[in-house]
Design a protein around this motif. Structure first.
Motif: not given
Length: 279
Positions: A9-14, A41-44, A79-80
């Motif tokens: 989620r942090r990565l998606g926000n960034a 969209s799913r990534l973010e 995240g993985r």
């Protein structure tokens, strides 16, 4: 250790901030990694991980490089990893395992529940009464999960839990009256904790403000700028983090909070209903 769902989620926000700062659309980003806008969209939203090759392409496209890019690569690697609840894949659907990870790392949980006692507060007899016709080995594991997730309330750095319960959730007797009384006394005891606030939305509340569906607002402190609204259906769930959606649910929450009984009155109200179940 922060769980992989939070890292995603942090990565998606960034990535979302980087894309918007670069003036790019989700469709444009999707073409760079030969994918779809729904994948971006799913990534973010932090709902899926990303391969390092795709991450490199996106960062180059957004103009993110050097020292600015390395923290995002670290988040992608973290995240993985497997989440805390990955061992329960056969009894917990993917969409709910993600919520459990978010719940465990939230700094504040605001929860409106109109019909039943929320799972994070349920006693074992109440859980069994709620699932009276389920009798399988998987169900025993589901009970274990529900009781295990309640440990988050006891953690020194656990979230502040603020709940608004409809009076109907308190009066709907599941199991026998003694079991329901035990559940209500448990609620009243939790309401005494400094990190738990419980308010009751009574039948005679002097307001037109109400909601027939439950929703949860999750906040993650300064580390994660945006909040998440969790909406659950029978077979799936939505995770909303758009500013307009979060703002709308936050305003609804504030109106419900103002219309509900205060914490002290609510605890007395819960104990009064518990007394009615004494027989």
């Amino acid at each position: 250790m922060v769980n992989p769902t939070i890292q995603r989620r942090r990565l998606g926000n960034a990535l979302k901030r980087a894309r918007e700062a670069a003036g790019k659309t989700q469709d444009e980003a999707a073409r760079i990694i030969d994918s779809s806008a729904s994948k971006i969209s799913r990534l973010e939203l932090g709902q899926s991980g990303i391969r390092q090759t795709d991450l490199t392409l996106l960062l180059d496209f957004y103009g993110v490089s050097g020292d600015d890019a390395e923290p995002l690569r670290e988040l992608a690697r973290a995240g993985r990893q497997r989440g805390r609840w990955s061992g329960y894949r056969n009894v917990i659907p993917d969409w709910f395992r993600q919520y459990l990870d978010l719940e465990a790392d939230a700094t504040e949980i605001r929860w409106y529940q109109p019909e039943v006692i929320p799972g994070i507060l349920q006693t074992e007899p109440y859980i069994r009464a709620l699932n009276l016709h389920t009798d399988t080995e998987d169900f025993e594991r589901q009970i274990s999960v529900r009781l295990e997730r309640q440990e988050v309330i006891d953690q020194p750095d656990g979230p502040h839990l603020h709940l608004i319960l409809s009076e109907s959730a308190l009066r709907r007797t599941l199991g026998n009256p003694p079991a329901m009384r035990e559940q209500l006394i448990h609620l009243a005891a939790l309401a005494n904790r400094p990190n738990v606030t419980i308010q009751v939305f009574p039948f005679d509340a002097q307001t037109y403000e109400t909601s027939s569906y439950n929703f949860i607002l999750l906040r993650f402190g300064d580390e994660m700028a945006s909040e998440v609204v969790y909406l659950e259906t029978l077979t799936d769930a939505d995770y909303l983090d758009g500013p307009d959606a979060v703002r709308a649910y936050t305003r609804l929450w504030e109106r419900l909070t103002a219309a509900a009984l205060g914490p002290v009155e609510s605890r007395k109200f819960i104990l009064r209903i518990a007394d009615e179940n004494r027989g």
